[in-house]
Design an enzyme around this catalytic site. Structure first.
Site, PDB file in Angstrom:
ATOM      1  N   ASN A 238       0.859  -1.195   0.000  1.00  0.00           N
ATOM      2  CA  ASN A 238       0.000   0.000   0.000  1.00  0.00           C
ATOM      3  C   ASN A 238       0.891   1.240   0.000  1.00  0.00           C
ATOM      4  O   ASN A 238       2.106   1.142   0.041  1.00  0.00           O
ATOM      5  CB  ASN A 238      -0.966  -0.028   1.189  1.00  0.00           C
ATOM      6  CG  ASN A 238      -0.232  -0.038   2.510  1.00  0.00           C
ATOM      7  OD1 ASN A 238       0.466   0.909   2.844  1.00  0.00           O
ATOM      8  ND2 ASN A 238      -0.363  -1.124   3.264  1.00  0.00           N
TER       9      ASN A 238
ATOM     10  N   ASP B  22      -4.395  -6.010   4.950  1.00  0.00           N
ATOM     11  CA  ASP B  22      -5.459  -6.821   5.540  1.00  0.00           C
ATOM     12  C   ASP B  22      -5.369  -8.277   5.090  1.00  0.00           C
ATOM     13  O   ASP B  22      -5.751  -9.174   5.823  1.00  0.00           O
ATOM     14  CB  ASP B  22      -6.821  -6.243   5.155  1.00  0.00           C
ATOM     15  CG  ASP B  22      -7.058  -4.909   5.856  1.00  0.00           C
ATOM     16  OD1 ASP B  22      -6.846  -4.863   7.083  1.00  0.00           O
ATOM     17  OD2 ASP B  22      -7.411  -3.921   5.183  1.00  0.00           O
TER      18      ASP B  22
ATOM     19  N   LYS C  16       9.387 -17.785  -9.145  1.00  0.00           N
ATOM     20  CA  LYS C  16       8.706 -16.724  -9.893  1.00  0.00           C
ATOM     21  C   LYS C  16       7.630 -17.326 -10.803  1.00  0.00           C
ATOM     22  O   LYS C  16       7.899 -18.265 -11.551  1.00  0.00           O
ATOM     23  CB  LYS C  16       9.739 -15.956 -10.727  1.00  0.00           C
ATOM     24  CG  LYS C  16       9.129 -14.746 -11.397  1.00  0.00           C
ATOM     25  CD  LYS C  16      10.125 -13.979 -12.225  1.00  0.00           C
ATOM     26  CE  LYS C  16       9.370 -12.941 -13.041  1.00  0.00           C
ATOM     27  NZ  LYS C  16      10.126 -12.471 -14.173  1.00  0.00           N
TER      28      LYS C  16
ATOM     29  N   PRO D 170      -3.299 -11.411  10.553  1.00  0.00           N
ATOM     30  CA  PRO D 170      -3.650 -11.175  11.957  1.00  0.00           C
ATOM     31  C   PRO D 170      -3.799  -9.680  12.208  1.00  0.00           C
ATOM     32  O   PRO D 170      -3.078  -8.876  11.609  1.00  0.00           O
ATOM     33  CB  PRO D 170      -2.452 -11.734  12.721  1.00  0.00           C
ATOM     34  CG  PRO D 170      -1.324 -11.759  11.744  1.00  0.00           C
ATOM     35  CD  PRO D 170      -1.947 -11.951  10.388  1.00  0.00           C
ATOM     36  N   ASP D 171      -4.724  -9.308  13.063  1.00  0.00           N
ATOM     37  CA  ASP D 171      -4.896  -7.903  13.438  1.00  0.00           C
ATOM     38  C   ASP D 171      -4.026  -7.659  14.670  1.00  0.00           C
ATOM     39  O   ASP D 171      -4.350  -8.094  15.774  1.00  0.00           O
ATOM     40  CB  ASP D 171      -6.374  -7.619  13.722  1.00  0.00           C
ATOM     41  CG  ASP D 171      -6.620  -6.131  13.897  1.00  0.00           C
ATOM     42  OD1 ASP D 171      -5.801  -5.453  14.549  1.00  0.00           O
ATOM     43  OD2 ASP D 171      -7.644  -5.635  13.387  1.00  0.00           O
ATOM     44  N   ILE D 172      -2.927  -6.980  14.451  1.00  0.00           N
ATOM     45  CA  ILE D 172      -1.933  -6.816  15.529  1.00  0.00           C
ATOM     46  C   ILE D 172      -2.508  -5.933  16.634  1.00  0.00           C
ATOM     47  O   ILE D 172      -2.399  -6.230  17.822  1.00  0.00           O
ATOM     48  CB  ILE D 172      -0.623  -6.213  14.979  1.00  0.00           C
ATOM     49  CG1 ILE D 172      -0.173  -7.000  13.741  1.00  0.00           C
ATOM     50  CG2 ILE D 172       0.462  -6.219  16.033  1.00  0.00           C
ATOM     51  CD1 ILE D 172       0.918  -6.330  12.938  1.00  0.00           C
TER      52      ILE D 172
ATOM     53  N   PHE E 284      -4.805   3.544  14.913  1.00  0.00           N
ATOM     54  CA  PHE E 284      -5.098   4.596  13.939  1.00  0.00           C
ATOM     55  C   PHE E 284      -6.304   4.183  13.110  1.00  0.00           C
ATOM     56  O   PHE E 284      -6.572   2.999  12.937  1.00  0.00           O
ATOM     57  CB  PHE E 284      -3.892   4.839  13.028  1.00  0.00           C
ATOM     58  CG  PHE E 284      -2.875   5.726  13.685  1.00  0.00           C
ATOM     59  CD1 PHE E 284      -2.150   5.277  14.780  1.00  0.00           C
ATOM     60  CD2 PHE E 284      -2.665   7.016  13.233  1.00  0.00           C
ATOM     61  CE1 PHE E 284      -1.232   6.099  15.413  1.00  0.00           C
ATOM     62  CE2 PHE E 284      -1.749   7.845  13.855  1.00  0.00           C
ATOM     63  CZ  PHE E 284      -1.027   7.387  14.943  1.00  0.00           C
TER      64      PHE E 284
ATOM     65  N   LYS F  89     -11.802  -2.992  18.427  1.00  0.00           N
ATOM     66  CA  LYS F  89     -10.419  -3.458  18.593  1.00  0.00           C
ATOM     67  C   LYS F  89     -10.065  -3.648  20.072  1.00  0.00           C
ATOM     68  O   LYS F  89      -9.190  -4.419  20.410  1.00  0.00           O
ATOM     69  CB  LYS F  89      -9.447  -2.452  17.981  1.00  0.00           C
ATOM     70  CG  LYS F  89      -9.693  -2.152  16.509  1.00  0.00           C
ATOM     71  CD  LYS F  89      -8.760  -2.912  15.636  1.00  0.00           C
ATOM     72  CE  LYS F  89      -8.890  -2.440  14.188  1.00  0.00           C
ATOM     73  NZ  LYS F  89      -7.985  -3.137  13.290  1.00  0.00           N
TER      74      LYS F  89
END
Ligand code: C5P
Length: 397
Positions: free
Chosen positions: A208, A276, A286, A303-305, A323, A341
């Site tokens: 991203n 995500d 390759k 995983p959502d840290i 954030f 969260k």
């Protein structure tokens, strides 16, 4: 700041020892007294004569030294210092510290002391990434030992990667920070920053646009208030701040492991733009372009840290900050995210393209806490970081 500070400098046996005369010179320029201790191996890389000459003090290198014992004793030697600095901290010296060995003067001093210790690791990249070294680092961190570096870079052995000792001025900055009685002195804070890269195959990845600018500014601002910062960063486009412990990762899962290894901490601030999803079965080789054949990718959720750390049953940092980048109903969405969260605060920003915030220099923040929403005026990302760091200091008291 370093005037009359007594620093016991333990020089380990690695090629980076050649930087220690410069380190000693820089410390003395700032008014510090440096008492040098060398391991046997260190003396292969730089001579005791050189070190004694720049330090203006004799070198201690023997455990059984009758003169020293008669004058002050090696235990006293370590206790009379304000700070012990180990540079370079070799893999072997770190292993001996982690296991509590006392088989030479350096390791004995380190075991016999209750003085704070700062180490500047230096070793070959494979030695640094070896699980045994990583285990030792975790142990040393748990013992309250602070690290500066290592940096990424070309190594004397011809390889490239993490393991290069911090430059003398970076070590000096870390030492100065140690003596800065800022409101966050003695507090350990983990900060995540930057994007993550999720591999498709060895040469391609999904990423991203996060630059890491806000996370870097936050880490710098926390360190400036005296915090010991562990900066876990994905492949960001801005350079990490100086004088913090930098842990470089690529993927979300590596970031989670690095964050868990950096705990316990007083606070954790999750500024990273974590991917995500990751590609379900990233190819080990390759992927070839086959005429007319298009690859199909399946994804797994990362995983959502932030959620994982927020919901830790034991050892949760006292303050966990997440954030939220929102494009509409910022306060409502961010408030819901805080609850979902389980974190303490959410720093929410409006990232509609017309705000120019994503990738820009400024940020307009709403801080969501248990007490409600606080609207901050639009300001530079550095100013946001400084204001947030001051709030963190207030919260940690
Ligand atoms: O759910 P969302 O990605 O919007 O949440 C953003 C917050 O969660 C940020 O603080 C980000 O660093 C954190 N996060 C995380 N791990 C993930 C996804 C997001 O720590 N896998």
């Amino acid at each position: 700041m370093l005037a009359n500070k007594r620093i016991l400098l333990i020089i380990g046996g690695g090629i980076a020892a050649f930087k220690t005369p410069d380190l000693i010179r820089r410390l003395r320029e700032r008014g510090a007294h440096v008492t040098p201790v060398m391991t046997r191996a260190a003396e292969q890389f730089v001579t005791p004569l050189t070190i004694a000459a720049v330090a203006g003090e004799r070198v201690h290198d023997q455990l059984f030294d009758l003169t020293t014992e008669a004058e002050m004793g090696h235990i006293q030697l370590s206790r009379s210092a304000d700070l012990i600095v180990v540079a370079p901290a070799t893999a072997d010296l770190m292993a001996r510290m982690a296991t509590g060995r006392a088989d030479d003067l350096a390791s004995t001093l380190l075991l016999a002391t209750d003085t704070p210790v700062l180490i500047a690791p230096a070793m070959n990249v494979r030695m640094w990434t070896h699980p045994a070294t990583q285990r030792n680092i975790e142990t040393l961190r748990g013992d309250g030992i602070a690290l500066v570096g290592p940096n990424d870079g070309d190594m004397a052995c011809g390889e490239y990667g993490p393991g290069r000792m911090s430059e003398p001025l970076e070590i000096v900055a870390a030492i100065e920070r140690h003596f800065t009685a800022g409101p966050l002195a003695g507090k350990r804070i983990v900060v995540t920053s930057g994007p993550t890269h999720e591999p498709i195959d060895p040469v391609r990845y999904i990423a991203n646009r996060s630059s890491g600018a806000q996370g870097t500014a936050i880490a710098r601002a926390l360190a400036a208030l005296g915090a010991q910062v562990v900066f876990v960063t994905g492949p960001a486009s801005v350079a990490p701040p100086e004088g913090v412990e930098v842990v470089k990762v690529e993927t979300a899962r590596e970031m989670k492991d690095a964050v868990e290894a950096a705990l316990p901490a007083d606070a954790a601030i999750f500024a990273a733009a974590v991917a995500d999803w990751r590609v379900r079965s990233a190819s080990a080789s390759k992927i070839k372009k086959d005429k007319g054949q298009l690859p199909v990718m399946e994804f797994d959720e990362n995983p959502d840290i932030l959620a994982t750390v927020s919901q830790m049953k034991e050892g949760r940092p006292r303050l966990v900050v997440g954030f939220a980048a929102e494009t509409d109903d910022v306060v409502a969405h961010a408030t819901a995210k805080r609850a979902r969260k389980g974190c303490d605060w959410i720093v929410a920003n409006d990232v509609r393209p017309e705000t120019g915030i994503m990738g820009g220099r400024e940020n307009a923040v709403v801080l969501i806490t248990g007490a409600g929403a606080e609207d901050w005026p639009r300001m530079g990302k550095d100013a946001v970081a400084e204001r947030l760091a001051r709030k963190v200091a207030e919260a940690l008291g």
